[in-house]
Design a protein around this motif. Structure first.
Motif, PDB file in Angstrom:
ATOM      1  N   GLY A  62       4.682  -1.905 -12.224  1.00 37.84           N
ATOM      2  CA  GLY A  62       3.381  -2.157 -11.294  1.00 37.84           C
ATOM      3  C   GLY A  62       4.058  -2.994 -10.026  1.00 37.84           C
ATOM      4  O   GLY A  62       4.166  -2.366  -9.035  1.00 37.84           O
ATOM      5  N   LEU A  63       4.246  -3.496 -10.053  1.00 33.29           N
ATOM      6  CA  LEU A  63       4.591  -5.007  -9.373  1.00 33.29           C
ATOM      7  C   LEU A  63       5.840  -4.518  -9.265  1.00 33.29           C
ATOM      8  O   LEU A  63       6.253  -5.228  -7.540  1.00 33.29           O
ATOM      9  CB  LEU A  63       4.486  -6.490 -10.348  1.00 33.29           C
ATOM     10  N   ALA A  64       7.023  -4.097  -9.785  1.00 31.96           N
ATOM     11  CA  ALA A  64       8.321  -3.814  -9.998  1.00 31.96           C
ATOM     12  C   ALA A  64       8.478  -2.886  -8.625  1.00 31.96           C
ATOM     13  O   ALA A  64       9.284  -2.688  -7.428  1.00 31.96           O
ATOM     14  CB  ALA A  64       9.313  -3.757 -10.064  1.00 31.96           C
ATOM     15  N   LEU A  65       7.671  -2.104  -8.619  1.00 27.01           N
ATOM     16  CA  LEU A  65       7.710  -0.284  -7.878  1.00 27.01           C
ATOM     17  C   LEU A  65       7.440  -1.040  -6.208  1.00 27.01           C
ATOM     18  O   LEU A  65       7.064  -0.286  -5.623  1.00 27.01           O
ATOM     19  CB  LEU A  65       6.783   0.482  -8.820  1.00 27.01           C
ATOM     20  N   ILE A  66       5.569  -1.460  -6.610  1.00 28.98           N
ATOM     21  CA  ILE A  66       5.007  -1.611  -5.267  1.00 28.98           C
ATOM     22  C   ILE A  66       5.744  -3.222  -4.105  1.00 28.98           C
ATOM     23  O   ILE A  66       5.448  -3.289  -2.996  1.00 28.98           O
ATOM     24  CB  ILE A  66       3.394  -2.275  -5.166  1.00 28.98           C
ATOM     25  N   ASN A  67       6.420  -4.195  -5.002  1.00 30.79           N
ATOM     26  CA  ASN A  67       7.258  -4.882  -4.129  1.00 30.79           C
ATOM     27  C   ASN A  67       8.488  -4.334  -3.693  1.00 30.79           C
ATOM     28  O   ASN A  67       9.260  -3.948  -4.152  1.00 30.79           O
ATOM     29  CB  ASN A  67       7.180  -6.039  -5.366  1.00 30.79           C
ATOM     30  N   GLY A  68       8.444  -4.762  -2.052  1.00 25.57           N
ATOM     31  CA  GLY A  68       9.735  -4.207  -1.848  1.00 25.57           C
ATOM     32  C   GLY A  68       9.303  -3.743  -0.236  1.00 25.57           C
ATOM     33  O   GLY A  68       8.614  -3.384  -0.003  1.00 25.57           O
ATOM     34  N   THR A  69      10.317  -3.534   0.087  1.00 29.88           N
ATOM     35  CA  THR A  69      10.869  -3.600   1.889  1.00 29.88           C
ATOM     36  C   THR A  69      11.115  -2.331   2.122  1.00 29.88           C
ATOM     37  O   THR A  69      11.489  -1.399   3.482  1.00 29.88           O
ATOM     38  CB  THR A  69      11.641  -3.922   2.346  1.00 29.88           C
ATOM     39  N   GLN A  70      11.403  -1.058   1.014  1.00 30.57           N
ATOM     40  CA  GLN A  70      11.668   0.176   1.078  1.00 30.57           C
ATOM     41  C   GLN A  70      10.977   1.285   2.343  1.00 30.57           C
ATOM     42  O   GLN A  70      11.573   1.998   2.587  1.00 30.57           O
ATOM     43  CB  GLN A  70      12.073   1.079  -0.185  1.00 30.57           C
ATOM     44  N   PHE A  71       9.316   1.045   2.156  1.00 28.76           N
ATOM     45  CA  PHE A  71       8.673   1.978   3.687  1.00 28.76           C
ATOM     46  C   PHE A  71       9.113   1.436   4.873  1.00 28.76           C
ATOM     47  O   PHE A  71       9.638   2.106   5.393  1.00 28.76           O
ATOM     48  CB  PHE A  71       7.563   1.452   3.482  1.00 28.76           C
ATOM     49  N   SER A  72       9.368   0.391   5.232  1.00 29.25           N
ATOM     50  CA  SER A  72       9.661  -0.990   6.210  1.00 29.25           C
ATOM     51  C   SER A  72      11.370  -0.544   6.472  1.00 29.25           C
ATOM     52  O   SER A  72      11.579   0.538   7.779  1.00 29.25           O
ATOM     53  CB  SER A  72       9.475  -2.439   6.370  1.00 29.25           C
ATOM     54  N   CYS A  73      11.737   0.026   5.546  1.00 33.32           N
ATOM     55  CA  CYS A  73      12.662   0.348   5.533  1.00 33.32           C
ATOM     56  C   CYS A  73      14.351   1.812   5.921  1.00 33.32           C
ATOM     57  O   CYS A  73      14.417   1.980   6.834  1.00 33.32           O
ATOM     58  CB  CYS A  73      14.245  -0.358   4.676  1.00 33.32           C
ATOM     59  N   ALA A  74      12.826   2.449   5.376  1.00 36.07           N
ATOM     60  CA  ALA A  74      13.151   3.513   5.756  1.00 36.07           C
ATOM     61  C   ALA A  74      13.070   4.280   6.718  1.00 36.07           C
ATOM     62  O   ALA A  74      13.667   5.009   7.885  1.00 36.07           O
ATOM     63  CB  ALA A  74      11.958   4.757   4.444  1.00 36.07           C
TER      64      ALA A  74
ATOM     65  N   ALA B 202       0.743  -1.464  -0.047  1.00 34.17           N
ATOM     66  CA  ALA B 202      -0.136   0.548  -0.017  1.00 34.17           C
ATOM     67  C   ALA B 202       0.791   0.962   0.274  1.00 34.17           C
ATOM     68  O   ALA B 202       0.541   2.160  -0.830  1.00 34.17           O
ATOM     69  CB  ALA B 202      -1.010   0.182   0.652  1.00 34.17           C
ATOM     70  N   PRO B 203       2.475   1.035   1.044  1.00 37.50           N
ATOM     71  CA  PRO B 203       2.818   2.841   1.045  1.00 37.50           C
ATOM     72  C   PRO B 203       3.810   2.576  -0.366  1.00 37.50           C
ATOM     73  O   PRO B 203       3.481   4.126  -1.146  1.00 37.50           O
ATOM     74  CB  PRO B 203       3.419   2.400   2.265  1.00 37.50           C
ATOM     75  N   LEU B 204       4.069   1.791  -0.899  1.00 42.03           N
ATOM     76  CA  LEU B 204       4.242   2.095  -1.835  1.00 42.03           C
ATOM     77  C   LEU B 204       3.697   2.789  -3.526  1.00 42.03           C
ATOM     78  O   LEU B 204       3.941   3.233  -4.436  1.00 42.03           O
ATOM     79  CB  LEU B 204       5.304   0.587  -2.798  1.00 42.03           C
ATOM     80  N   ALA B 205       2.338   1.708  -2.765  1.00 40.60           N
ATOM     81  CA  ALA B 205       1.030   2.124  -4.093  1.00 40.60           C
ATOM     82  C   ALA B 205       0.559   3.308  -4.054  1.00 40.60           C
ATOM     83  O   ALA B 205       1.012   4.085  -5.585  1.00 40.60           O
ATOM     84  CB  ALA B 205       0.308   1.680  -3.635  1.00 40.60           C
ATOM     85  N   HIS B 206       0.924   3.748  -3.058  1.00 38.88           N
ATOM     86  CA  HIS B 206       0.296   5.636  -3.224  1.00 38.88           C
ATOM     87  C   HIS B 206       1.949   6.262  -3.232  1.00 38.88           C
ATOM     88  O   HIS B 206       1.843   6.907  -3.795  1.00 38.88           O
ATOM     89  CB  HIS B 206       0.466   5.433  -1.831  1.00 38.88           C
ATOM     90  N   LEU B 207       2.597   5.783  -3.681  1.00 36.25           N
ATOM     91  CA  LEU B 207       4.487   7.018  -3.823  1.00 36.25           C
ATOM     92  C   LEU B 207       4.250   6.260  -5.687  1.00 36.25           C
ATOM     93  O   LEU B 207       4.187   7.355  -6.603  1.00 36.25           O
ATOM     94  CB  LEU B 207       5.387   5.678  -3.916  1.00 36.25           C
ATOM     95  N   ILE B 208       3.259   5.474  -6.261  1.00 28.37           N
ATOM     96  CA  ILE B 208       3.913   5.612  -7.958  1.00 28.37           C
ATOM     97  C   ILE B 208       2.733   5.814  -8.244  1.00 28.37           C
ATOM     98  O   ILE B 208       2.206   6.720  -9.373  1.00 28.37           O
ATOM     99  CB  ILE B 208       3.736   4.008  -8.509  1.00 28.37           C
ATOM    100  N   ALA B 209       1.069   5.809  -7.192  1.00 27.91           N
ATOM    101  CA  ALA B 209      -0.239   6.585  -8.140  1.00 27.91           C
ATOM    102  C   ALA B 209       0.378   7.909  -7.940  1.00 27.91           C
ATOM    103  O   ALA B 209      -0.512   8.276  -8.756  1.00 27.91           O
ATOM    104  CB  ALA B 209      -0.795   5.935  -7.042  1.00 27.91           C
TER     105      ALA B 209
END
Length: 500
Positions: free
Chosen positions: A188-200, A145-152
């Motif tokens: 889309g999948l590459a951009l929202i799969n990932g741990t960047q929100f948690s890591c940040a 969800a957080p990464l989706a909001h970033l790309i949206a």
């Protein structure tokens, strides 16, 4: 402008990025990205069925998507996953999140086009931060969800914060001179799969924690002097016999801070045998906390540039393999370690406050006020510290051991990393409040020993506290000065940082 090499990411570099240093991916990264994008294009052209490229997602992974609907697939993915709730994520964390996403993509195993990287870079260059709700991710399949909001936001949906002014995304993009981003296969999948929100989030907790930890060491030393306590427990021979690295470092730092204290020298032959554990066992407790912070830092340093999307593209083989690097368990454990370590730092600090305000324990005036009875002195600031300790304990239960199955059971174990990281951030802020109260109390205790002075290394700490909280002669309004010391500590203005 820092040239980012995803293969060479250090904790020092991450600190600079956290503080807002300008950065962009190096040319080698851009070359790797272009090669991986070409590999995805070949996979699509070859008709091979690959998860997330030309299939549905989660439980719908076995549904093949026609080529003429692949763009629609990626767009729908972003829109359907933009479902966060809660307060907006602080913009400095969003900025770090974008940089971490670039680092992961820069490894060249994600299959996105350079146009995507350029769109993310434009946000950084123009200080345009998408508004990202802080709740809604369970930390697997990545921070969806957080990464989706970033790309949206790049696609013209949601809101964007332009240097403090929040606008609807279409209006913000227009002001920036940017067209809405159109996603290609897998992007889309590459951009929202990932741990960047948690890591940040976890890195933010870590970097604030090291500042609070440094201040807590200084507060502990100042309290020892205010108590007329003993420096003998900090003898390096004691810690060497145990061998725990954090304990060795903390004992040495406490001894250094107390060196040259006139107060300490004045009672070298007193009859006191032992100080309370919260004073005497600082190397053991604070050292163990330091070791946890160091281990968490090591994990997050690795995670910051990891490839954590799915599927992973191996351009040299022309293949894409579906795996589980999006599972944020390492970040979850790291965040929980930060939370537990700092919870104990705060607990120890509050016990020292309690000793200092108790005349039977400290030998100082009750509640550190010269006119007790009419004045309550530091009676209630200690209560505030106790309240914060209790709040921390309620949050310290590790989120990383919890899991709720999602996606109709397909995603049947999740990390809860963002929840762990958000709790860690809250605990660190609370500990800054507790240690700030200790610093005020210890500074007051030091004042009572005048004309004897504390050590040369502690005198600047005493002075910094006094910049925000003057010597107590009678009751006054406490909240603002307590908050000022807390804020100064979180900004690194009390004792710097201490992880190295």
């Amino acid at each position: 402008m820092i040239s980012l090499d995803p293969e060479q990411v250090s904790l020092d570099l991450l600190r600079q990025l956290w503080l807002g240093a300008e950065a962009r991916l190096d040319e080698a990264s851009r070359e790797r990205i272009a090669i991986s994008a070409e590999a995805v294009a070949r996979i699509v052209a070859g008709g091979e069925t690959v998860y997330g490229v030309n299939t549905g997602f989660g439980l719908l992974a076995n549904t093949r998507i026609p080529d003429d609907r692949l763009a629609e697939l990626q767009t729908n993915l972003i829109l359907s996953h933009s479902c966060g709730l809660g307060e907006p994520t602080p913009r400095h964390i969003v900025r770090l999140m974008i940089v971490l996403k670039q680092l992961g993509l820069g490894r060249g195993h994600s299959g996105v086009r350079l146009a995507v990287i350029d769109a993310l870079q434009a946000l950084l260059d123009r200080d345009a931060m998408p508004v990202i709700p802080s709740q809604g991710s369970v930390g697997a399949s990545g921070d969806l969800a957080p990464l989706a909001h970033l790309i949206a936001a790049l696609m013209g949906h949601g809101r964007i914060d332009l240097a403090g002014e929040t606008l609807p995304a279409p209006q913000a993009l227009q002001r920036l001179g940017m067209s809405p981003l159109e996603l290609g296969p897998k992007e889309g999948l590459a951009l929202i799969n990932g741990t960047q929100f948690s890591c940040a989030l976890a890195l933010d907790a870590l970097f604030r924690a090291e500042r609070v930890f440094a201040a807590a060491i200084a507060a502990g030393a100042l309290s020892v002097d205010a108590l007329k306590g003993s420096a003998k427990p900090f003898d390096p021979r004691i810690s060497a016999l145990r061998g725990q690295p954090g304990q060795v470092r903390v004992a040495a730092e406490l001894a250094r801070l107390l060196e040259g204290s006139e107060i300490l020298a004045s009672h070298g032959r007193c009859g006191r045998v032992q100080d309370p554990y919260s004073f005497r066992c600082q190397p053991q407790v604070m050292g163990a906390s330091l070791d946890l912070l160091v281990n968490a830092a090591r994990t997050l340093e690795i995670e910051a540039a990891a490839v954590t999307d799915n599927p992973i593209v191996f351009a040299d083989e022309g293949s894409a393999i579906s795996g589980g690097n999006f599972h944020a368990q390492p970040a979850a454990f790291a965040a929980d370690m930060i939370a537990m370590a700092m919870c104990e730092v705060g607990s120890l600090s509050e016990r020292r406050i309690s000793v200092l305000v108790d005349p039977k324990m400290s030998g100082l005036p009750a509640f550190l006020t010269p006119d007790g009875g009419v004045n309550s002195g530091m009676m209630i600031p200690q209560v505030t510290a106790a309240a914060l300790v209790a709040e921390n304990r309620s949050m310290a239960f590790p989120a990383s051991v919890d899991s709720i199955p999602t996606s109709a059971g397909q995603e049947d174990h999740v990390s809860m990393a963002p929840i762990a990281a958000r709790k860690a951030r809250a605990i660190v802020a609370n500990v800054a409040g507790i240690v700030g109260i200790e610093l005020i109390a210890a500074a007051q205790g030091i004042d009572y020993h005048a004309p004897l002075a504390t050590g040369p290394s502690l005198q600047p700490i005493h002075a910094r506290v006094r910049e925000h909280s003057g010597h107590l002669t009678r009751d006054r309004y406490w909240a603002d000065e307590m908050a000022a010391v807390q804020a100064a500590m979180l900004a690194g203005g009390i004792a710097g940082a201490w992880l190295g």
